[in-house]
Enzyme design. Structure first.
Site, PDB file in Angstrom:
ATOM      1  N   CYS A 111       0.592  -1.108  -0.043  1.00 15.77           N
ATOM      2  CA  CYS A 111      -0.030  -0.065   0.052  1.00 15.77           C
ATOM      3  C   CYS A 111       0.912   1.324   0.029  1.00 15.77           C
ATOM      4  CB  CYS A 111      -0.894   0.061   1.258  1.00 15.77           C
ATOM      5  SG  CYS A 111      -0.486  -0.253   2.668  1.00 15.77           S
ATOM      6  N   ASP A 345      -7.685   5.553  -1.449  1.00 21.90           N
ATOM      7  CA  ASP A 345      -7.294   4.194  -0.919  1.00 21.90           C
ATOM      8  C   ASP A 345      -6.777   3.198  -1.750  1.00 21.90           C
ATOM      9  OD1 ASP A 345      -7.082   2.153   1.027  1.00 21.90           O
ATOM     10  OD2 ASP A 345      -9.110   2.387   1.560  1.00 21.90           O
ATOM     11  N   HIS A 347      -6.279   0.124  -0.921  1.00 26.15           N
ATOM     12  CA  HIS A 347      -6.506  -1.264  -0.484  1.00 26.15           C
ATOM     13  C   HIS A 347      -7.664  -1.845  -1.241  1.00 26.15           C
ATOM     14  CE1 HIS A 347      -4.495   0.815   2.951  1.00 26.15           C
ATOM     15  NE2 HIS A 347      -3.912  -0.319   3.075  1.00 26.15           N
TER      16      HIS A 347
END
Length: 459
Positions: A111, A345, A347
């Site tokens: 990430c 994000d 993820h």
């Protein structure tokens, strides 16, 4: 035979992890993000106002545009178009195997590398396209049913996992967004912009040849003791990005360099030296510079005294964002409203896209909806980025940021500083631009090992 069996186990494990992480983070896509009508929204230096006579909140996914006046609706759409136009880089699966491992996905560990890629991508967008550019197809991305999008993806991953058990090959799922679409008549400028839009994304492709792809970043990370599957901190990623840009061989990238602050200090002469260094062609010309400043906004928790400074930084058009997040969970911060940060994000595990093919699908590289997080939840360890096209731009930016640092600092010492001269003038070893045998000098390796723990001296 044994090695082959081990590889198969790793591939099955990777597929399982992809499905697990998508189920784990799928709520993010299902959750709508609401913005106040009464406060301005800042996105990488641009300000948007959603103010109406009514109080309350509005969603940016378009679900309640009918309740907003035409004027405000237009402004919401401008914000959405601007946000969606930023390049979104997320977990991927089924990409070519990473050298020295059996990994074909970065789910669960990549990430911070992804948020670092997003920050660098924004810097390159400023360089080649300018801050005013927006993707003409941004609002064509379907975000009306994110729940079904997530459900379909999880089903696909489950099917992929089951297929791996029976050694079946997963069918390629191609985007049909461009199928049957009438091509817009582009003028030369639009064609140029589309060329660079695709070019920038291709530099971040998940293949060994992509200049800033995961495979290359991991190779540079090995020089600081990191391997595929390790978790990377924001400071280490800053140095990896510098090396990646330094070693890039695409002629288009010769006009860009990256500088990483040393011990929260930006040495102006070192930056200008980088900007004025000769290009590989021998041509003497100034380079644009992306300045990365690893900092720590407090001790174990983020100090809220730094909130106004972070907001000030994200209000600058030459800011390229912040590599940050929550503990062990990295986000790319690109804006704010009130005391909440706006982020993208990484993820969310998506399928590998071969960016080497002509007209590869672009949709998965653009985030359909922004997310918000309270500043208080932010991990104190982060890396701030700026872009300066010329030496004059750098000098202007250093003056502006220095004033901001002084005005926002409640302590005796600012978060970081700009100083005149070279680092060597202050008894710091100057890092060489190119080394024949090692990508990182011994001094750099020691520094990277120290900062990889994300420990900073708090003055």
């Amino acid at each position: 035979m044994e090695a082959t069996g081990t590889d198969e186990v790793e591939k099955i494990k990777s597929k399982f992890m992809s499905a697990w992480h998508n189920m784990k983070y799928s709520w993010v896509l299902k959750t709508k993000t609401y913005f106040s009508r009464n406060s301005p929204v800042f996105l990488l230096g641009k300000c948007y106002h959603f103010k109406t006579d009514e109080s309350g909140e509005l969603s940016t996914d378009g679900s309640n545009f009918d309740k907003i006046t035409t004027e405000i609706s237009g402004n919401v759409e401008e914000f959405r178009k601007d946000f969606i136009s930023r390049i979104w880089l997320t977990y991927r699966e089924e990409f070519p195997q990473i050298k020295g491992s059996a990994l074909t996905t970065d789910c669960g560990w990549g990430c911070t590398l992804r948020t670092g890629q997003m920050l660098l991508a924004q810097g390159l967008m400023l360089h080649f396209l300018g801050r005013a550019w927006v993707w003409p197809d941004a609002l064509d991305i379907d975000n009306s049913d994110s729940e079904s999008w997530t459900a379909n993806t999880v089903k696909k991953l489950t099917a992929s996992f089951e297929a791996s058990l029976t050694a079946e090959r997963e069918p390629k799922i191609l985007s049909n967004h461009h199928q049957g679409t009438v091509k817009r008549n582009c003028d030369d400028n639009e064609k140029r912009n589309e060329f660079y839009h695709r070019k920038i994304i291709s530099w971040f492709g998940d293949s060994p040849l992509a200049a800033f792809g995961l495979h290359q970043l991991i190779e540079y990370g090995k020089k600081s003791g990191k391997i595929a599957g390790d978790w990377y901190g924001p400071a280490v990623v800053a140095h990896i990005l510098r090396k990646a840009v330094e070693e890039a061989r695409d002629p288009e990238l010769q006009g860009v360099t990256v500088y990483v602050a040393q011990d929260c200090t930006v040495y102006s002469s070192d930056v200008i030296d980088r900007q004025c260094s000769l290009m590989d062609s021998g041509k003497a010309d100034t380079k644009a510079v992306i300045i990365l400043v690893p900092v720590r906004l407090g001790g174990e928790r983020t100090n809220t005294d730094y909130l106004e400074f972070v907001k000030g930084i994200l209000s600058l058009e030459y800011c390229v964002g912040i590599i940050g997040g929550k503990p062990k969970q990295s986000y790319y911060f690109a804006g704010f409203q009130d005391d909440s940060l706006i982020y993208m994000d990484p993820h969310y595990c998506q399928s590998f896209v071969d960016v080497s093919i002509k007209d590869f699908p672009l949709e998965s590289f653009h985030c359909p909806s922004p997310k918000k997080m309270s500043f208080k939840k932010m991990d104190p360890s982060c890396t701030i980025g700026f872009y300066c096209r010329t030496v004059q731009d750098f000098e202007k930016a250093s003056e502006e940021i220095t004033k901001m640092l002084k005005s926002s600092s409640k302590e005796k010492y600012p978060l970081f500083t700009f100083v005149k001269g070279h680092s060597r003038d202050y008894d710091f070893a100057s890092s060489p631009l190119h080394e024949e045998n090692h990508l990182f000098s011994e001094d750099e390796k020691k520094r990277l090992k120290r900062i990889s723990t994300e420990e900073f001296v708090l003055l």
